[in-house]
Motif scaffolding. Structure first.
Motif, PDB file in Angstrom:
ATOM      1  N   TYR A 199      21.289   8.881  36.044  1.00  0.00           N
ATOM      2  CA  TYR A 199      22.616   9.415  36.323  1.00  0.00           C
ATOM      3  C   TYR A 199      22.700  10.880  35.897  1.00  0.00           C
ATOM      4  O   TYR A 199      22.229  11.244  34.812  1.00  0.00           O
ATOM      5  N   PRO A 200      23.314  11.761  36.696  1.00  0.00           N
ATOM      6  CA  PRO A 200      23.299  13.204  36.418  1.00  0.00           C
ATOM      7  C   PRO A 200      24.383  13.669  35.446  1.00  0.00           C
ATOM      8  O   PRO A 200      25.221  14.524  35.769  1.00  0.00           O
ATOM      9  N   PHE A 201      24.379  13.131  34.222  1.00  0.00           N
ATOM     10  CA  PHE A 201      25.378  13.551  33.240  1.00  0.00           C
ATOM     11  C   PHE A 201      25.375  15.065  33.048  1.00  0.00           C
ATOM     12  O   PHE A 201      26.437  15.699  32.960  1.00  0.00           O
ATOM     13  N   ASP A 202      24.177  15.642  32.955  1.00  0.00           N
ATOM     14  CA  ASP A 202      24.062  17.077  32.693  1.00  0.00           C
ATOM     15  C   ASP A 202      24.680  17.901  33.806  1.00  0.00           C
ATOM     16  O   ASP A 202      25.344  18.919  33.561  1.00  0.00           O
ATOM     17  N   LEU A 203      24.499  17.473  35.058  1.00  0.00           N
ATOM     18  CA  LEU A 203      25.034  18.220  36.198  1.00  0.00           C
ATOM     19  C   LEU A 203      26.544  18.019  36.335  1.00  0.00           C
ATOM     20  O   LEU A 203      27.273  18.963  36.668  1.00  0.00           O
ATOM     21  N   ILE A 204      26.998  16.813  36.080  1.00  0.00           N
ATOM     22  CA  ILE A 204      28.428  16.526  36.196  1.00  0.00           C
ATOM     23  C   ILE A 204      29.239  17.345  35.200  1.00  0.00           C
ATOM     24  O   ILE A 204      30.321  17.852  35.519  1.00  0.00           O
ATOM     25  N   ASN A 205      28.715  17.518  33.992  1.00  0.00           N
ATOM     26  CA  ASN A 205      29.469  18.255  32.984  1.00  0.00           C
ATOM     27  C   ASN A 205      29.541  19.754  33.260  1.00  0.00           C
ATOM     28  O   ASN A 205      30.250  20.473  32.571  1.00  0.00           O
ATOM     29  N   ARG A 206      28.802  20.215  34.270  1.00  0.00           N
ATOM     30  CA  ARG A 206      28.907  21.622  34.657  1.00  0.00           C
ATOM     31  C   ARG A 206      30.060  21.867  35.621  1.00  0.00           C
ATOM     32  O   ARG A 206      30.408  23.008  35.895  1.00  0.00           O
ATOM     33  N   VAL A 207      30.628  20.787  36.181  1.00  0.00           N
ATOM     34  CA  VAL A 207      31.769  20.940  37.079  1.00  0.00           C
ATOM     35  C   VAL A 207      32.923  21.572  36.305  1.00  0.00           C
ATOM     36  O   VAL A 207      33.195  21.205  35.158  1.00  0.00           O
ATOM     37  N   GLU A 208      33.598  22.507  36.922  1.00  0.00           N
ATOM     38  CA  GLU A 208      34.642  23.271  36.239  1.00  0.00           C
ATOM     39  C   GLU A 208      35.703  22.354  35.630  1.00  0.00           C
ATOM     40  O   GLU A 208      36.268  21.501  36.307  1.00  0.00           O
ATOM     41  N   ASN A 209      35.940  22.556  34.342  1.00  0.00           N
ATOM     42  CA  ASN A 209      36.960  21.818  33.579  1.00  0.00           C
ATOM     43  C   ASN A 209      36.693  20.317  33.479  1.00  0.00           C
ATOM     44  O   ASN A 209      37.560  19.566  33.040  1.00  0.00           O
ATOM     45  N   ARG A 210      35.512  19.876  33.855  1.00  0.00           N
ATOM     46  CA  ARG A 210      35.195  18.448  33.787  1.00  0.00           C
ATOM     47  C   ARG A 210      35.256  17.934  32.348  1.00  0.00           C
ATOM     48  O   ARG A 210      35.745  16.823  32.099  1.00  0.00           O
TER      49      ARG A 210
END
Length: 211
Positions: free
Chosen positions: A156-167
Motif C-alpha cells: 500500500y502506498p502510504f508514503d505517496l498518499i501522505n504527499r497529497v496536499e493537506n492529507r
C-alpha cells in the motif's frame, strides 16, 4: 504486552521504516547497517528480513540482496477493499479488549499525530499512523488476520498518499474521530471512522496521481 523475539522486534523496526518511507521503495536493506542502528547482531536482522519477504515488504535475490518492494497501483484497489474488511474485523475484535492503559497510549499517539500534522512533518505522521493502527490490531489477538493485514500494508502506498496536499491534516482528524469512538466503546462509530479513514486516503491519492 506480548513477548517478542529479537527477530520480531527487528521486523517491527523495518516494517515501520518501510511504511514511514524512512526506508524508501527500491532501496537495498543493508544488514550490517541495520544491526548497528538498532544494536543487535546480524542473525536476527537476517531472520527479520526473511519474515518481511514472506509478508511482501521486501524482495530478496542472491544477486541484489533484499530490496524494499515497489508500489503497484494496479493492485491497490483490491488491497483497499481487503484492508477495509480485515482491519474492521480486527478493530471490532480489539475494542472490548483494549485496556485503559492502551487507550491512554492511543490518546498520546493522537496528540503526537496532531502535533506532527501541525508542523507538516509527513514522516512523523506516517510513523505514528502505523503505531496507532498496530496498537489497536495487536489487541485483537488475531495473529493470522494481522499477518494478512501486514501483507496488504506492504503493498500500500502510504508514503505517496501522505504527499497529497493537506492529507496529513485530514488523516489526523480521521484518527481523532476513530479515537473518540474507541473511548466511548462505540462499535458502529469506530467502524465508520476506520472505513472512512482507509478509503479517504486512497480516493484522494487516485484523484491526484500521475505516473
Amino acid at each position: 504486552m506480548l513477548h517478542q523475539t529479537k527477530e520480531e522486534r527487528v521486523a517491527d523496526y523495518l516494517r515501520e521504516g518501510i511504511i514511514s518511507g524512512r526506508l524508501p521503495r527500491g532501496s537495498k536493506l543493508k544488514q550490517a547497517e541495520i544491526a548497528a542502528a538498532i544494536g543487535t547482531s546480524i542473525t536476527p536482522v537476517r531472520e527479520a528480513i526473511k519474515l518481511l519477504e514472506a509478508e511482501g515488504f521486501v524482495h530478496a535475490s542472491s544477486h541484489k540482496g533484499a530490496i524494499v518492494a515497489e508500489f503497484d497501483i494496479n493492485a491497490t484497489e483490491e488491497i483497499v477493499d481487503l484492508r477495509v474488511t480485515l482491519e474492521c474485523k480486527l478493530a471490532l475484535k480489539a475494542l472490548p479488549k483494549l485496556t485503559g492503559e492502551q487507550v491512554n497510549e492511543l490518546v498520546g499517539l493522537q496528540k503526537d499525530i496532531e502535533a506532527a500534522a501541525e508542523r507538516a512533518d509527513r514522516d512523523a505522521v506516517r510513523v505514528i499512523n502505523y503505531r496507532f493502527h498496530e496498537l489497536i490490531y495487536m489487541a485483537a489477538e488475531q495473529p493470522l488476520t494481522l499477518r494478512f493485514v501486514r501483507t496488504l500494508w506492504a503493498r500500500y502506498p502510504f508514503d505517496l498518499i501522505n504527499r497529497v496536499e493537506n492529507r496529513i491534516d485530514r488523516a489526523s482528524t480521521e484518527h481523532r474521530e476513530m479515537l473518540s469512538a474507541i473511548i466511548a466503546r462505540d462499535e458502529p462509530g469506530m467502524l465508520a471512522a476506520l472505513h472512512t479513514h482507509i478509503r479517504a486516503g486512497w480516493e484522494e491519492f487516485k484523484s491526484s496521481y500521475s505516473p
